[in-house]
Scaffold this motif. Structure first.
Motif, short mmCIF file in Angstrom:
data_model
loop_
_atom_site.label_atom_id
_atom_site.label_comp_id
_atom_site.label_asym_id
_atom_site.label_seq_id
_atom_site.Cartn_x
_atom_site.Cartn_y
_atom_site.Cartn_z
N GLY A 1 -26.31 -30.78 -48.75
CA GLY A 1 -25.48 -30.02 -47.82
C GLY A 1 -24.69 -30.97 -46.95
O GLY A 1 -24.52 -32.15 -47.26
N MET A 2 -24.20 -30.47 -45.85
CA MET A 2 -23.40 -31.27 -44.95
C MET A 2 -24.32 -32.17 -44.10
O MET A 2 -25.34 -31.70 -43.59
CB MET A 2 -22.57 -30.36 -44.03
CG MET A 2 -21.48 -31.10 -43.28
SD MET A 2 -20.44 -30.01 -42.27
CE MET A 2 -19.50 -29.16 -43.50
N ASN B 1 -17.28 -16.56 -35.85
CA ASN B 1 -17.95 -16.08 -37.05
C ASN B 1 -19.32 -15.53 -36.68
O ASN B 1 -19.81 -15.77 -35.57
CB ASN B 1 -18.12 -17.20 -38.08
CG ASN B 1 -16.80 -17.64 -38.66
OD1 ASN B 1 -15.92 -16.84 -38.93
ND2 ASN B 1 -16.63 -18.95 -38.84
N THR B 2 -19.93 -14.82 -37.57
CA THR B 2 -21.27 -14.31 -37.34
C THR B 2 -22.25 -15.48 -37.29
O THR B 2 -22.32 -16.25 -38.25
CB THR B 2 -21.68 -13.36 -38.49
OG1 THR B 2 -20.70 -12.35 -38.61
CG2 THR B 2 -23.04 -12.75 -38.24
N ASP C 1 -17.99 -17.82 -49.24
CA ASP C 1 -17.10 -18.96 -49.00
C ASP C 1 -17.47 -19.74 -47.73
O ASP C 1 -16.70 -20.58 -47.27
CB ASP C 1 -15.65 -18.49 -48.94
CG ASP C 1 -15.39 -17.51 -47.80
OD1 ASP C 1 -16.37 -16.91 -47.31
OD2 ASP C 1 -14.22 -17.33 -47.42
N CYS C 2 -18.65 -19.52 -47.21
CA CYS C 2 -19.10 -20.19 -45.99
C CYS C 2 -19.38 -21.67 -46.28
O CYS C 2 -20.00 -22.01 -47.29
CB CYS C 2 -20.38 -19.52 -45.48
SG CYS C 2 -21.09 -20.31 -44.04
N TRP D 1 -21.40 -23.53 -44.84
CA TRP D 1 -22.82 -23.84 -44.58
C TRP D 1 -23.73 -23.26 -45.65
O TRP D 1 -24.94 -23.40 -45.59
CB TRP D 1 -23.25 -23.27 -43.23
CG TRP D 1 -22.30 -23.55 -42.12
CD1 TRP D 1 -21.52 -22.65 -41.47
CD2 TRP D 1 -22.02 -24.81 -41.52
NE1 TRP D 1 -20.78 -23.26 -40.51
CE2 TRP D 1 -21.06 -24.60 -40.53
CE3 TRP D 1 -22.47 -26.10 -41.75
CZ2 TRP D 1 -20.55 -25.63 -39.75
CZ3 TRP D 1 -21.96 -27.14 -40.97
CH2 TRP D 1 -21.01 -26.89 -39.99
N ARG D 2 -23.18 -22.58 -46.62
CA ARG D 2 -23.98 -21.84 -47.60
C ARG D 2 -25.02 -22.70 -48.32
O ARG D 2 -26.15 -22.29 -48.50
CB ARG D 2 -23.06 -21.17 -48.62
CG ARG D 2 -23.81 -20.23 -49.54
CD ARG D 2 -22.84 -19.38 -50.36
NE ARG D 2 -23.54 -18.48 -51.25
CZ ARG D 2 -24.01 -17.29 -50.91
NH1 ARG D 2 -23.82 -16.85 -49.69
NH2 ARG D 2 -24.62 -16.54 -51.78
N VAL D 3 -24.66 -23.90 -48.73
CA VAL D 3 -25.60 -24.78 -49.43
C VAL D 3 -26.80 -25.10 -48.56
O VAL D 3 -27.93 -25.08 -49.02
CB VAL D 3 -24.90 -26.07 -49.90
CG1 VAL D 3 -25.89 -27.06 -50.46
CG2 VAL D 3 -23.84 -25.74 -50.93
N ASP D 4 -26.57 -25.39 -47.29
CA ASP D 4 -27.67 -25.69 -46.36
C ASP D 4 -28.49 -24.46 -46.04
O ASP D 4 -29.69 -24.55 -45.80
CB ASP D 4 -27.13 -26.26 -45.05
CG ASP D 4 -26.70 -27.71 -45.17
OD1 ASP D 4 -27.38 -28.46 -45.87
OD2 ASP D 4 -25.69 -28.08 -44.55
N CYS D 5 -27.87 -23.32 -46.01
CA CYS D 5 -28.51 -22.11 -45.51
C CYS D 5 -29.30 -21.33 -46.56
O CYS D 5 -30.46 -21.09 -46.41
CB CYS D 5 -27.45 -21.19 -44.91
SG CYS D 5 -28.08 -19.68 -44.18
N VAL D 6 -28.65 -20.96 -47.65
CA VAL D 6 -29.23 -20.03 -48.61
C VAL D 6 -29.95 -20.72 -49.76
O VAL D 6 -31.04 -20.35 -50.13
CB VAL D 6 -28.13 -19.09 -49.17
CG1 VAL D 6 -28.69 -18.19 -50.23
CG2 VAL D 6 -27.54 -18.29 -48.05
N ILE D 7 -29.34 -21.71 -50.31
CA ILE D 7 -29.87 -22.33 -51.54
C ILE D 7 -31.06 -23.20 -51.24
O ILE D 7 -31.12 -23.91 -50.33
CB ILE D 7 -28.76 -23.11 -52.26
CG1 ILE D 7 -27.65 -22.16 -52.65
CG2 ILE D 7 -29.30 -23.84 -53.46
CD1 ILE D 7 -26.46 -22.80 -53.27
#
Length: 93
Positions: free
Chosen positions: A34-35, A69-70, A84-85, A87-93
């Motif tokens: 992630g980031m 954003n939410t 398209d967020c 942060w998605r890689v850090d958050c969900v996956i």
């Protein structure tokens, strides 16, 4: 002819040359990177936020609020609609 009885010699096993086995550590499936925190701090600073000693999670939530954003990072939403967020890689996956 004279026959002499001899005792059978004991069979001595040669030292075995055991093969050295190298055990390969089992690693879990690698998570996509992630980031990095430095990139998160750079993004926060660009938005006028002061990262200070905030954790990565708190800093990302602050960035989401600043961007209007939410603030949902890390809340555990299983079917996150924001595909398209950044942060998605850090958050969900």
């Amino acid at each position: 002819m004279k026959v002499t009885k001899t005792k059978p010699k004991a069979i001595v096993a040669a030292p075995s040359k055991a093969k050295k086995t190298v055990s390969t550590p089992v690693t879990p499936k690698a998570k996509p990177a992630g980031m990095l925190i430095t990139a998160v701090k750079t993004k926060a600073t660009a938005l006028g936020l002061t990262p200070g000693k905030l954790t990565k999670v708190d800093l990302i939530l602050a960035i989401q609020k600043a961007e209007k954003n939410t603030p949902c990072f890390g809340t555990g939403t299983p079917a996150c609609p924001y595909t398209d967020c950044c942060w998605r890689v850090d958050c969900v996956i």
